[in-house]
Structures are given as C-alpha cells and as structure tokens.
Write an enzyme that holds these catalytic residues in place. Structure first.
Site, PDB file in Angstrom:
ATOM      1  N   SER A  25       4.065   0.529  -1.366  1.00 23.25           N
ATOM      2  CA  SER A  25       5.323   0.805  -0.675  1.00 23.25           C
ATOM      3  C   SER A  25       6.521   0.375  -1.517  1.00 23.25           C
ATOM      4  CB  SER A  25       5.353   0.071   0.665  1.00 23.25           C
ATOM      5  OG  SER A  25       5.278  -1.326   0.444  1.00 23.25           O
TER       6      SER A  25
ATOM      7  N   ILE B 136      -3.293  -2.690  -6.456  1.00 24.16           N
ATOM      8  CA  ILE B 136      -3.547  -1.279  -6.149  1.00 24.16           C
ATOM      9  C   ILE B 136      -3.680  -1.071  -4.633  1.00 24.16           C
ATOM     10  CG2 ILE B 136      -4.565  -0.824  -8.407  1.00 24.16           C
ATOM     11  CD1 ILE B 136      -7.321  -0.962  -7.193  1.00 24.16           C
ATOM     12  N   PRO B 137      -3.439   0.167  -4.177  1.00 28.75           N
ATOM     13  CA  PRO B 137      -3.463   0.446  -2.741  1.00 28.75           C
ATOM     14  C   PRO B 137      -4.825   0.926  -2.257  1.00 28.75           C
ATOM     15  CG  PRO B 137      -2.527   2.309  -3.877  1.00 28.75           C
ATOM     16  CD  PRO B 137      -2.954   1.336  -4.941  1.00 28.75           C
ATOM     17  N   TRP B 138      -4.866   1.238  -0.974  1.00 35.52           N
ATOM     18  CA  TRP B 138      -6.110   1.555  -0.293  1.00 35.52           C
ATOM     19  C   TRP B 138      -6.403   3.054  -0.210  1.00 35.52           C
ATOM     20  CZ3 TRP B 138      -3.884   4.639   3.170  1.00 35.52           C
ATOM     21  CH2 TRP B 138      -2.581   4.331   3.601  1.00 35.52           C
TER      22      TRP B 138
ATOM     23  N   VAL C 277       7.496  -3.411  -0.984  1.00 38.92           N
ATOM     24  CA  VAL C 277       6.728  -4.399  -1.753  1.00 38.92           C
ATOM     25  C   VAL C 277       6.993  -4.224  -3.249  1.00 38.92           C
ATOM     26  CG1 VAL C 277       4.427  -5.286  -2.302  1.00 38.92           C
ATOM     27  CG2 VAL C 277       4.971  -4.619   0.042  1.00 38.92           C
ATOM     28  N   GLY C 278       7.175  -2.987  -3.692  1.00 39.66           N
ATOM     29  CA  GLY C 278       7.449  -2.737  -5.112  1.00 39.66           C
ATOM     30  C   GLY C 278       8.670  -3.508  -5.601  1.00 39.66           C
TER      31      GLY C 278
ATOM     32  N   GLU D 247       8.606   8.647   3.589  1.00 40.54           N
ATOM     33  CA  GLU D 247       7.191   8.878   3.325  1.00 40.54           C
ATOM     34  C   GLU D 247       6.411   8.614   4.616  1.00 40.54           C
ATOM     35  OE1 GLU D 247       5.085   6.172   0.555  1.00 40.54           O
ATOM     36  OE2 GLU D 247       4.558   7.994  -0.530  1.00 40.54           O
TER      37      GLU D 247
ATOM     38  N   GLU E 137       4.809   2.396  -9.046  1.00 40.64           N
ATOM     39  CA  GLU E 137       4.658   3.739  -8.478  1.00 40.64           C
ATOM     40  C   GLU E 137       4.797   3.562  -6.973  1.00 40.64           C
ATOM     41  OE1 GLU E 137       3.441   6.190  -6.386  1.00 40.64           O
ATOM     42  OE2 GLU E 137       1.478   6.526  -7.323  1.00 40.64           O
TER      43      GLU E 137
ATOM     44  N   GLY F 164       5.582   5.812  -4.369  1.00 44.37           N
ATOM     45  CA  GLY F 164       5.492   6.883  -3.390  1.00 44.37           C
ATOM     46  C   GLY F 164       6.482   8.006  -3.615  1.00 44.37           C
TER      47      GLY F 164
HETATM   48  P1  NAI Z   1       1.730  -2.088   0.704  1.00 46.66           P
HETATM   49  O1  NAI Z   1       2.757  -1.786  -0.316  1.00 46.66           O
HETATM   50  O2  NAI Z   1       1.948  -3.277   1.580  1.00 46.66           O
HETATM   51  O3  NAI Z   1       0.291  -2.303  -0.007  1.00 46.66           O
HETATM   52  C1  NAI Z   1      -0.047  -1.904  -1.317  1.00 46.66           C
HETATM   53  C2  NAI Z   1      -0.690  -3.066  -2.053  1.00 46.66           C
HETATM   54  O4  NAI Z   1       0.255  -4.121  -2.188  1.00 46.66           O
HETATM   55  C3  NAI Z   1      -1.890  -3.694  -1.345  1.00 46.66           C
HETATM   56  O5  NAI Z   1      -2.847  -4.091  -2.298  1.00 46.66           O
HETATM   57  C4  NAI Z   1      -1.288  -4.914  -0.687  1.00 46.66           C
HETATM   58  O6  NAI Z   1      -2.236  -5.946  -0.485  1.00 46.66           O
HETATM   59  C5  NAI Z   1      -0.269  -5.345  -1.709  1.00 46.66           C
HETATM   60  N1  NAI Z   1       0.832  -6.164  -1.191  1.00 46.66           N
HETATM   61  C6  NAI Z   1       1.398  -6.130   0.045  1.00 46.66           C
HETATM   62  N2  NAI Z   1       2.375  -7.044   0.146  1.00 46.66           N
HETATM   63  C7  NAI Z   1       2.440  -7.676  -1.051  1.00 46.66           C
HETATM   64  C8  NAI Z   1       3.264  -8.717  -1.581  1.00 46.66           C
HETATM   65  N3  NAI Z   1       4.213  -9.308  -0.846  1.00 46.66           N
HETATM   66  N4  NAI Z   1       3.069  -9.110  -2.859  1.00 46.66           N
HETATM   67  C9  NAI Z   1       2.129  -8.531  -3.614  1.00 46.66           C
HETATM   68  N5  NAI Z   1       1.322  -7.549  -3.174  1.00 46.66           N
HETATM   69  C10 NAI Z   1       1.473  -7.124  -1.906  1.00 46.66           C
HETATM   70  O7  NAI Z   1       1.515  -0.806   1.575  1.00 46.66           O
HETATM   71  P2  NAI Z   1       0.950  -0.704   3.093  1.00 46.66           P
HETATM   72  O8  NAI Z   1       1.627  -1.709   3.929  1.00 46.66           O
HETATM   73  O9  NAI Z   1      -0.518  -0.737   3.049  1.00 46.66           O
HETATM   74  O10 NAI Z   1       1.413   0.767   3.499  1.00 46.66           O
HETATM   75  C11 NAI Z   1       2.738   0.996   3.982  1.00 46.66           C
HETATM   76  C12 NAI Z   1       3.306   2.259   3.389  1.00 46.66           C
HETATM   77  O11 NAI Z   1       3.410   2.111   1.966  1.00 46.66           O
HETATM   78  C13 NAI Z   1       2.491   3.519   3.567  1.00 46.66           C
HETATM   79  O12 NAI Z   1       2.705   4.117   4.808  1.00 46.66           O
HETATM   80  C14 NAI Z   1       2.999   4.372   2.444  1.00 46.66           C
HETATM   81  O13 NAI Z   1       4.199   4.989   2.807  1.00 46.66           O
HETATM   82  C15 NAI Z   1       3.268   3.371   1.339  1.00 46.66           C
HETATM   83  N6  NAI Z   1       2.135   3.348   0.387  1.00 46.66           N
HETATM   84  C16 NAI Z   1       2.221   4.118  -0.726  1.00 46.66           C
HETATM   85  C17 NAI Z   1       1.156   4.213  -1.594  1.00 46.66           C
HETATM   86  C18 NAI Z   1       1.220   5.073  -2.803  1.00 46.66           C
HETATM   87  O14 NAI Z   1       0.205   5.608  -3.224  1.00 46.66           O
HETATM   88  N7  NAI Z   1       2.364   5.213  -3.429  1.00 46.66           N
HETATM   89  C19 NAI Z   1      -0.101   3.495  -1.344  1.00 46.66           C
HETATM   90  C20 NAI Z   1      -0.067   2.647  -0.174  1.00 46.66           C
HETATM   91  C21 NAI Z   1       1.015   2.603   0.657  1.00 46.66           C
HETATM   92 MG    MG Z   2       2.311  -3.813   3.639  1.00 48.35          MG
END
Ligand code: NAI
Ligand code: MG
Length: 478
Positions: free
Chosen positions: A225, A145-147, A228-229, A379, A246, A248
């Site tokens: 993101s 889950i995200p922050w 990562v998805g 986004e 999910e 974004g």
């Molecule tokens: P992120 O996708 O890296 O982080 C979300 C979650 O994924 C966090 O718990 C993180 O620790 C985990 N994660 C990161 N890399 C991973 C990997 N290789 N394997 C498994 N889990 C992993 O997102 P980030 O870097 O914090 O934010 C970047 C952009 O992503 C934001 O600017 C936004 O555009 C988007 N985002 C969208 C969200 C949404 O609600 N749809 C929530 C957070 C970010």
């Molecule tokens: Mg990231």
C-alpha cells in the site's frame, strides 16, 4: 506449524508466538506461522551479513548462475506441491496458482542466466591511468512483499538480488506466506549457503517495521500500500539506504472507436478478474470513446456476466479475496459506487457450493458519467471494473492521468499515430497497445511514476537496482 528460515535453519520466533493461517475460501484456520519480531529480524540480518563475509560472498558469478538455475529446476520439480500450497493460502484457482509457481521458477531461470553476464566498463581516462567500473552487490537486501502473489513476488524481488550476490532478508505478508517458506526450504536443499536467504514471518508493524529500520540492511524493496510505502521510505532515510517502492496503480484501458472489440473484450475482463482484482496493475478503469460506448459495453457485459468466482478446486475465473479485511474494504467500495450514483451494468456469479465463510465477492461492472467517484481514483483491489465514456484523445489522456497512481496503461486502437501519441501521453511505467499483461513478463522492466512509487523491477534493469558500482583508478606510469 510453518517455520521461518534464518541462517539456513527452520526456526520458530524467539518469543514462541505464532499467527493463525486462514484459508480465504472458507475462512478457517489450518496452519500457523511464527510471529517474528525485532529480535528475529536482528538474527536474520546478522546471518545475512555473515553469509556475505563467508561462503556466499565467495561464490563466483558462474557459481551463482548455476545455483539459481538449479533452484529454478528444483521449484519446477515441486510444482504440484507448491501449487497446492499457494492455492490454499491465497484462495486463487489452481490453474492460476500453477502459473504463479511457473513464473517463480522463470524468475530464477532468467536471473540465473544473467548472473554471469554482467560486465563492468573500462573508462578512457588520462594517459598512464586505467579506470575501471565494476559492479558489486549492495550487501544485505531487505524485501517486504505482499500477499497477492507470494511466490511470484519472492522471485521478482530476490532473484535479481541473489544473482548479483546480495544476501536477502524477506518479510512476506502475514496474510499469505506458506509458499515462500517452502521455497526457502528448497533453497537450502539446492545449496544456498546458510544466511544467503532468510525469511522472517510476522506482522507488518512488527517484523516488517523492524526490518525496514534495521541498521544492518543496505537496501529495501517494498510492494504494497501507498501508506506503508511512505513509512518504508522514511525508515530507509534513517539509514540512508536506497529503496524501491511499488505502491499499486489504477490502470485505465482506453478503447477508441476503431478498436478490435473481439481482442479487447476478453483481455479487459481477464485484466480485472485475474487474481480477483488483487493485482497492482489490475485494469480497474475502462475509458471508452463515447460513439461506441453503448455497443462496446453491451458486448463487454455479455462476457462479463459469465465470469465465475469459486474455490481453488473449482478452478473458476477467480477466487475469494484474501481476508475479511479486504472483503469489507471491497464491499465498502461497491456500496460507495452505488451511493455515488454509478450504475451496475452486470455482475458475475459466485459459484454455488462455495463454503459459507469464504471471502467471495461477485465480480461487478459499473458505469459512471464522470470521473468524480473514489471508485475511479482509488485502488479497490477487488473484482470491480468501472467504465466511463470519453470524447477524444486529449480527453482520454486527461482521464487516464486523473489519479495519483501511474503504474500501467493500456490503449486499444488500430491507428498507429494515435497509439504512439497515447503511449507518450499516459504517465506510467509500463504501457500496452492492443494487449495487456497484468503482472506478466519477467523480461519487462516494471515500476511506477507518481504515487505508484519509484525504482524498477524485472528485466535486466533490476540487476542495476540490486547492485552498485565501484570506480577503480590505477596509475601505471613510471
Ligand atoms: P500493506 O501495505 O499493509 O502490506 C504489504 C506488506 O507490507 C505486508 O508484508 C505487510 O506485512 C507489510 N507491512 C505492513 N505494515 C508495515 C509497516 N508498518 N512496516 C513494514 N512493513 C509493513 O497492505 P495491506 O494492508 O495488506 O492491503 C491494503 C491495500 O494495499 C490493498 O487493498 C491494496 O490496495 C494495497 N496493496 C497493494 C499491493 C500491490 O501489489 N501493489 C499488494 C498488497 C496491498
Ligand atoms: Mg496494512
């Protein structure tokens, strides 16, 4: 120092490593979390499996229902404490943090109420045969889950999983996860057996990646993101497990010339300013019919200029963004908008008195002439709204769909046939007519199409996603 939750025990990482916890409103370190890695994930997955094979797996539907309802009440008993934790960790205004904790409790209320009401089916089949379809849990479900809404996301992802009898392993985000840790402690107090709810904190590329590819999981849900998805889906493929993604969105509000301006203006502003724009369904694009563009934008700008960003205690319209990384990212988008020739119509205000090192960004309203800038397709995840005029319905549908995302849409018009045509034409998973629900609505199925991902969360449909069926065929003839 905050701890992980593995097999019912608060625990540090096996390595003893930690990560700093910063407050976004001043950029200062005030706590730490364990930096979990593959070995910690392994323990959590084993604990979850043991819980399924032990006491948790023997809970009846009614017992699960009561436990989730008790958990919901327990969360509300700790509303003030959890609100403070969430506000400090994410920087969001206290009122917003309080609403988030209330929604967290609502998730467990909703799915607690549902847990004992999931029926199977009896299927008409051959003579002297009985055919049953029963619903079963998937097993160990993983949740990354995200922050942006740590507490809400924990509820959204795990409440339906637990209602269906799965054991969960959660990897919250390194940027904000203290509320999730505290809520997991409350879960133990309220009587979840050890291993039913496990939390592994740490970095995405370490704890997150280890969890996604762990052979001991039966399902994974991810919110974050797009980049990562896609990795998560690849990891899920290695173990042939289902994933819900999910990833974004880039929601457009479409405002027609017959729209109710008084209703639309405050809702559109809230839809982008809420959570400082760090919401997957943030209404970050605004398409306005050209005949009313000037008038509507004037009214919007007047209200938008009054938006305030401040610390949680100032309880303004929004807070800082979550981290220095996001601060730089959002500012890069604002600079790119200026370079692309977009016009800044107005900006809100960062309240005087916010700490120096806080990640505050003035909410910004841009106007564009065409849909070519990255600000209209990517986004931004910040308090940045970009407006653009359109000519007619066909143009509005084309522009609404002119991004790779397809999470949510919104239409403002009093014309009922047009409402329906627009609702059918916009490619998304959730569509609002003369209202907008950024993030809200536990009852409403939610998820995306296109690059916004697949699978559904929230509502009753999530219970289907978090379970599987078994067909049982019995011959009872002579
Ligand atoms: P992120 O996708 O890296 O982080 C979300 C979650 O994924 C966090 O718990 C993180 O620790 C985990 N994660 C990161 N890399 C991973 C990997 N290789 N394997 C498994 N889990 C992993 O997102 P980030 O870097 O914090 O934010 C970047 C952009 O992503 C934001 O600017 C936004 O555009 C988007 N985002 C969208 C969200 C949404 O609600 N749809 C929530 C957070 C970010
Ligand atoms: Mg990231």
């Amino acid at each position: 120092m905050a701890q992980m939750m593995i097999n019912g025990k608060s625990t540090p990482a096996l390595s003893g490593k930690t990560l700093d916890v910063l407050a976004p409103s001043d950029g200062l370190v005030y706590d730490s979390i364990p930096r979990g890695e593959a070995a910690d994930v392994d323990l959590a997955c084993s604990a979850a499996r043991a819980a399924l094979e032990g006491p948790w797996g023997r809970f009846s539907a009614l017992e699960r229902s009561r436990l989730l309802l008790n958990f919901s009440r327990k969360i509300l008993d700790h509303l003030d404490e959890l609100t403070d934790i969430e506000a400090r960790d994410t920087g969001k205004p206290l009122t917003a943090a309080r609403a988030d904790i209330t929604v967290l409790a609502r998730y467990f209320e909703y799915y607690g109420g549902a847990a004992d009401k999931i029926h199977g089916q009896v299927i008409p089949f051959l003579n002297d045969y009985s055919a049953l379809l029963v619903r079963e849990p998937l097993g160990v479900t993983a949740h990354i889950i995200p922050w942006n809404y740590p507490a809400q996301m924990f509820g959204r992802s795990t409440a339906p999983a637990l209602a269906m009898g799965n054991a969960v392993v959660v990897k919250p985000a390194e940027d904000a996860c203290l509320s999730v840790i505290r809520v997991a402690e409350l879960a133990q107090e309220v009587g979840f057996p050890p291993g039913a709810i496990n939390i592994v904190t740490g970095l995405g590329e370490e704890a997150g990646a280890s969890l996604a590819e762990h052979p001991g999981i039966d399902f994974i849900s991810f919110t974050g993101s797009n980049e990562v998805g896609i990795k998560i889906q690849q990891a899920a493929a290695l173990n042939a497990v289902k994933c819900v993604l999910e990833l974004g969105g880039k929601t457009a509000h479409v405002v027609f010339d017959d729209a109710n301006f008084e209703l639309a203006v405050p809702t559109i502003i809230k839809g982008i300013v809420q959570n400082t724009g760090q919401t997957c369904v943030a209404g970050s694009r605004l398409l306005v019919q050209k005949e009313i563009y000037t008038g509507f934008m004037a009214m919007l700008a007047e209200a938008f200029a009054k938006v305030r960003a401040g610390t949680p205690e100032m309880d303004a319209n929004c807070g800082p963004v979550i981290s220095e990384k996001q601060f730089r990212r959002v500012n890069r988008f604002i600079d790119a908008g200026i370079n692309d020739g977009l016009e800044i119509i107005c900006q809100g205000e960062i309240l005087p008195g916010v700490p120096e090192g806080g990640y505050f960004i003035a909410p910004t309203l841009f106007s564009a002439d065409d849909h070519s800038s990255d600000l209209l397709t990517q986004e931004i995840f910040g308090p940045v709204l970009v407006a653009l005029p359109f000519s007619d319905e066909a143009d509005a549908i084309r522009l609404s769909n002119a991004t790779d995302y397809g999470l949510q849409g919104a239409v403002w018009t009093e014309n009922g046939s047009r409402q329906q045509r627009m609702a059918r034409g916009i490619r998304c998973g959730q569509l609002y007519i003369n209202c907008f629900g950024a993030g809200g609505g536990v009852e409403l199925p939610f998820g995306g199409v296109k690059r916004s991902g697949h699978g559904r969360e929230k509502g009753f449909i999530a219970l289907e996603e978090l379970s599987t069926t078994k067909t049982i065929v019995q011959f009872y003839g002579a």
